[in-house]
Scaffold this motif. Structure first.
Motif, PDB file in Angstrom:
ATOM      1  N   GLY A 108       0.784  -1.226   0.000  1.00 38.59           N
ATOM      2  CA  GLY A 108       0.000   0.000   0.000  1.00 38.59           C
ATOM      3  C   GLY A 108       0.817   1.277   0.000  1.00 38.59           C
ATOM      4  N   ARG A 109       2.112   1.159  -0.230  1.00 39.35           N
ATOM      5  CA  ARG A 109       2.955   2.365  -0.233  1.00 39.35           C
ATOM      6  C   ARG A 109       2.735   3.209  -1.485  1.00 39.35           C
ATOM      7  NH1 ARG A 109       9.243   2.797   1.595  1.00 39.35           N
ATOM      8  NH2 ARG A 109       9.226   5.061   1.728  1.00 39.35           N
ATOM      9  N   VAL A 110       2.328   2.556  -2.575  1.00 34.13           N
ATOM     10  CA  VAL A 110       2.005   3.274  -3.810  1.00 34.13           C
ATOM     11  C   VAL A 110       0.812   2.579  -4.460  1.00 34.13           C
ATOM     12  CG1 VAL A 110       3.645   1.986  -5.278  1.00 34.13           C
ATOM     13  CG2 VAL A 110       2.939   4.288  -5.949  1.00 34.13           C
ATOM     14  N   ALA A 111      -0.105   3.382  -4.983  1.00 33.74           N
ATOM     15  CA  ALA A 111      -1.301   2.830  -5.626  1.00 33.74           C
ATOM     16  C   ALA A 111      -0.954   2.346  -7.028  1.00 33.74           C
ATOM     17  CB  ALA A 111      -2.384   3.895  -5.701  1.00 33.74           C
ATOM     18  N   ALA A 112      -1.641   1.312  -7.462  1.00 35.46           N
ATOM     19  CA  ALA A 112      -1.436   0.768  -8.803  1.00 35.46           C
ATOM     20  C   ALA A 112      -2.766   0.295  -9.349  1.00 35.46           C
ATOM     21  CB  ALA A 112      -0.437  -0.379  -8.759  1.00 35.46           C
ATOM     22  N   ALA A 113      -2.812   0.169 -10.661  1.00 39.64           N
ATOM     23  CA  ALA A 113      -4.008  -0.328 -11.331  1.00 39.64           C
ATOM     24  C   ALA A 113      -3.577  -1.383 -12.346  1.00 39.64           C
ATOM     25  CB  ALA A 113      -4.732   0.805 -12.030  1.00 39.64           C
ATOM     26  N   THR A 114      -4.507  -2.240 -12.705  1.00 38.00           N
ATOM     27  CA  THR A 114      -4.231  -3.230 -13.745  1.00 38.00           C
ATOM     28  C   THR A 114      -4.967  -2.789 -15.003  1.00 38.00           C
ATOM     29  OG1 THR A 114      -4.002  -4.969 -12.111  1.00 38.00           O
ATOM     30  CG2 THR A 114      -4.348  -5.662 -14.387  1.00 38.00           C
ATOM     31  N   VAL A 115      -4.191  -2.540 -16.049  1.00 41.30           N
ATOM     32  CA  VAL A 115      -4.734  -2.102 -17.324  1.00 41.30           C
ATOM     33  C   VAL A 115      -4.302  -3.095 -18.387  1.00 41.30           C
ATOM     34  CG1 VAL A 115      -4.767  -0.247 -19.041  1.00 41.30           C
ATOM     35  CG2 VAL A 115      -4.639   0.312 -16.607  1.00 41.30           C
ATOM     36  N   GLU A 116      -5.272  -3.739 -19.019  1.00 41.82           N
ATOM     37  CA  GLU A 116      -4.994  -4.733 -20.060  1.00 41.82           C
ATOM     38  C   GLU A 116      -3.983  -5.771 -19.583  1.00 41.82           C
ATOM     39  OE1 GLU A 116      -3.921  -2.681 -23.655  1.00 41.82           O
ATOM     40  OE2 GLU A 116      -5.783  -1.550 -23.687  1.00 41.82           O
ATOM     41  N   GLY A 117      -4.151  -6.215 -18.351  1.00 44.87           N
ATOM     42  CA  GLY A 117      -3.293  -7.262 -17.806  1.00 44.87           C
ATOM     43  C   GLY A 117      -1.944  -6.795 -17.284  1.00 44.87           C
ATOM     44  N   ARG A 118      -1.663  -5.501 -17.373  1.00 47.50           N
ATOM     45  CA  ARG A 118      -0.381  -4.958 -16.895  1.00 47.50           C
ATOM     46  C   ARG A 118      -0.616  -4.052 -15.700  1.00 47.50           C
ATOM     47  NH1 ARG A 118       3.139  -3.386 -22.229  1.00 47.50           N
ATOM     48  NH2 ARG A 118       3.481  -5.525 -22.882  1.00 47.50           N
ATOM     49  N   THR A 119       0.244  -4.190 -14.711  1.00 51.50           N
ATOM     50  CA  THR A 119       0.162  -3.327 -13.538  1.00 51.50           C
ATOM     51  C   THR A 119       0.818  -1.997 -13.875  1.00 51.50           C
ATOM     52  OG1 THR A 119       0.255  -5.242 -12.083  1.00 51.50           O
ATOM     53  CG2 THR A 119       0.776  -3.112 -11.102  1.00 51.50           C
ATOM     54  N   THR A 120       0.103  -0.908 -13.608  1.00 51.87           N
ATOM     55  CA  THR A 120       0.639   0.421 -13.888  1.00 51.87           C
ATOM     56  C   THR A 120       0.488   1.311 -12.660  1.00 51.87           C
ATOM     57  OG1 THR A 120      -1.456   1.248 -14.770  1.00 51.87           O
ATOM     58  CG2 THR A 120       0.092   0.281 -16.352  1.00 51.87           C
ATOM     59  N   ILE A 121       1.340   2.314 -12.615  1.00 53.11           N
ATOM     60  CA  ILE A 121       1.322   3.298 -11.533  1.00 53.11           C
ATOM     61  C   ILE A 121       1.147   4.662 -12.173  1.00 53.11           C
ATOM     62  CG2 ILE A 121       2.650   4.319  -9.640  1.00 53.11           C
ATOM     63  CD1 ILE A 121       4.231   1.640  -9.543  1.00 53.11           C
ATOM     64  N   ALA A 122       0.215   5.439 -11.669  1.00 54.83           N
ATOM     65  CA  ALA A 122       0.004   6.797 -12.184  1.00 54.83           C
ATOM     66  C   ALA A 122       1.254   7.635 -11.933  1.00 54.83           C
ATOM     67  CB  ALA A 122      -1.205   7.435 -11.511  1.00 54.83           C
ATOM     68  N   GLY A 123       1.600   8.463 -12.904  1.00 49.80           N
ATOM     69  CA  GLY A 123       2.787   9.301 -12.782  1.00 49.80           C
ATOM     70  C   GLY A 123       2.787  10.168 -11.543  1.00 49.80           C
ATOM     71  N   THR A 124       1.631  10.710 -11.183  1.00 48.65           N
ATOM     72  CA  THR A 124       1.567  11.559  -9.984  1.00 48.65           C
ATOM     73  C   THR A 124       1.828  10.751  -8.720  1.00 48.65           C
ATOM     74  OG1 THR A 124      -0.837  11.271  -9.986  1.00 48.65           O
ATOM     75  CG2 THR A 124       0.023  13.290 -10.997  1.00 48.65           C
ATOM     76  N   ASP A 125       1.333   9.514  -8.679  1.00 49.16           N
ATOM     77  CA  ASP A 125       1.584   8.653  -7.517  1.00 49.16           C
ATOM     78  C   ASP A 125       3.054   8.261  -7.445  1.00 49.16           C
ATOM     79  OD1 ASP A 125      -1.072   8.737  -6.752  1.00 49.16           O
ATOM     80  OD2 ASP A 125      -1.594   6.894  -7.825  1.00 49.16           O
ATOM     81  N   LEU A 126       3.659   7.974  -8.607  1.00 48.56           N
ATOM     82  CA  LEU A 126       5.076   7.611  -8.635  1.00 48.56           C
ATOM     83  C   LEU A 126       5.935   8.801  -8.206  1.00 48.56           C
ATOM     84  CD1 LEU A 126       7.094   5.368  -9.224  1.00 48.56           C
ATOM     85  CD2 LEU A 126       7.201   6.202 -11.580  1.00 48.56           C
ATOM     86  N   ALA A 127       5.556  10.000  -8.645  1.00 48.18           N
ATOM     87  CA  ALA A 127       6.300  11.204  -8.259  1.00 48.18           C
ATOM     88  C   ALA A 127       6.237  11.423  -6.751  1.00 48.18           C
ATOM     89  CB  ALA A 127       5.755  12.424  -8.994  1.00 48.18           C
ATOM     90  N   ALA A 128       5.066  11.202  -6.167  1.00 48.39           N
ATOM     91  CA  ALA A 128       4.928  11.360  -4.718  1.00 48.39           C
ATOM     92  C   ALA A 128       5.787  10.344  -3.977  1.00 48.39           C
ATOM     93  CB  ALA A 128       3.459  11.215  -4.304  1.00 48.39           C
ATOM     94  N   LEU A 129       5.801   9.102  -4.461  1.00 51.47           N
ATOM     95  CA  LEU A 129       6.638   8.073  -3.848  1.00 51.47           C
ATOM     96  C   LEU A 129       8.110   8.449  -3.969  1.00 51.47           C
ATOM     97  CD1 LEU A 129       7.113   5.298  -2.532  1.00 51.47           C
ATOM     98  CD2 LEU A 129       7.051   4.318  -4.839  1.00 51.47           C
ATOM     99  N   ALA A 130       8.523   8.881  -5.154  1.00 54.72           N
ATOM    100  CA  ALA A 130       9.928   9.261  -5.367  1.00 54.72           C
ATOM    101  C   ALA A 130      10.335  10.379  -4.424  1.00 54.72           C
ATOM    102  CB  ALA A 130      10.144   9.671  -6.823  1.00 54.72           C
ATOM    103  N   ALA A 131       9.487  11.379  -4.275  1.00 56.23           N
ATOM    104  CA  ALA A 131       9.794  12.496  -3.376  1.00 56.23           C
ATOM    105  C   ALA A 131       9.923  12.022  -1.941  1.00 56.23           C
ATOM    106  CB  ALA A 131       8.718  13.571  -3.487  1.00 56.23           C
ATOM    107  N   SER A 132       9.044  11.111  -1.520  1.00 58.11           N
ATOM    108  CA  SER A 132       9.126  10.619  -0.143  1.00 58.11           C
ATOM    109  C   SER A 132      10.387   9.800   0.080  1.00 58.11           C
ATOM    110  CB  SER A 132       7.886   9.794   0.221  1.00 58.11           C
ATOM    111  OG  SER A 132       7.909   8.523  -0.399  1.00 58.11           O
TER     112      SER A 132
END
Length: 137
Positions: free
Chosen positions: A27-51
């Protein structure tokens, strides 16, 4: 909005894909499954990177005590000095950093190949560019 696959996120953060998957599962970063692939929204990844940077830098360095925030821990790989100036090269993770300073300062800091050091970058000019987008098959 930009979405990143797990492997792309791992590459950007400098960690393994397993680590990114653990962060998703935990639960440290949100993800979604799109067409069978796990993806992370850029804004969520940016927040994780900053933390991650905030946590790591505060633990590794005294970043809370200086105004420079762009601090990278690395190892000195080369020092070229004359009587006045010194060129100090470092490797900080995947980055090569070169600093010009007085020879006196380099000597006082004990900078020589193999020494751990922190490069602080504070500049009024920073060039930012974007990579050419990859074509997904």
């Amino acid at each position: 909005m930009t979405d990143y696959r797990v492997a792309e996120a791992a590459e950007l953060l400098g960690v393994s894909t397993d680590t990114v998957r653990r962060w998703i599962d935990g639960g440290r970063v949100a993800a979604a499954t799109v067409e069978g692939r796990t993806t992370i929204a850029g804004t969520d990844l940016a927040a994780l990177a900053a933390s991650l940077v905030d946590e790591a830098e505060k633990e590794r360095t005294r970043a809370g005590q200086v105004s420079a925030r762009n601090r990278m821990t690395g190892i000195v790989t080369r020092v070229v000095a004359d009587t006045v100036m010194a060129q100090v090269e470092m490797v900080c993770g995947p980055y090569r950093v070169v600093s010009l300073m007085s020879a006196e300062a380099a000597t006082e800091l004990g900078l020589e190949p193999g020494v751990r050091a922190i490069a602080s970058v504070k500049s009024t000019n920073v060039v930012v560019e974007r990579p050419v987008p990859r074509k997904h098959a």
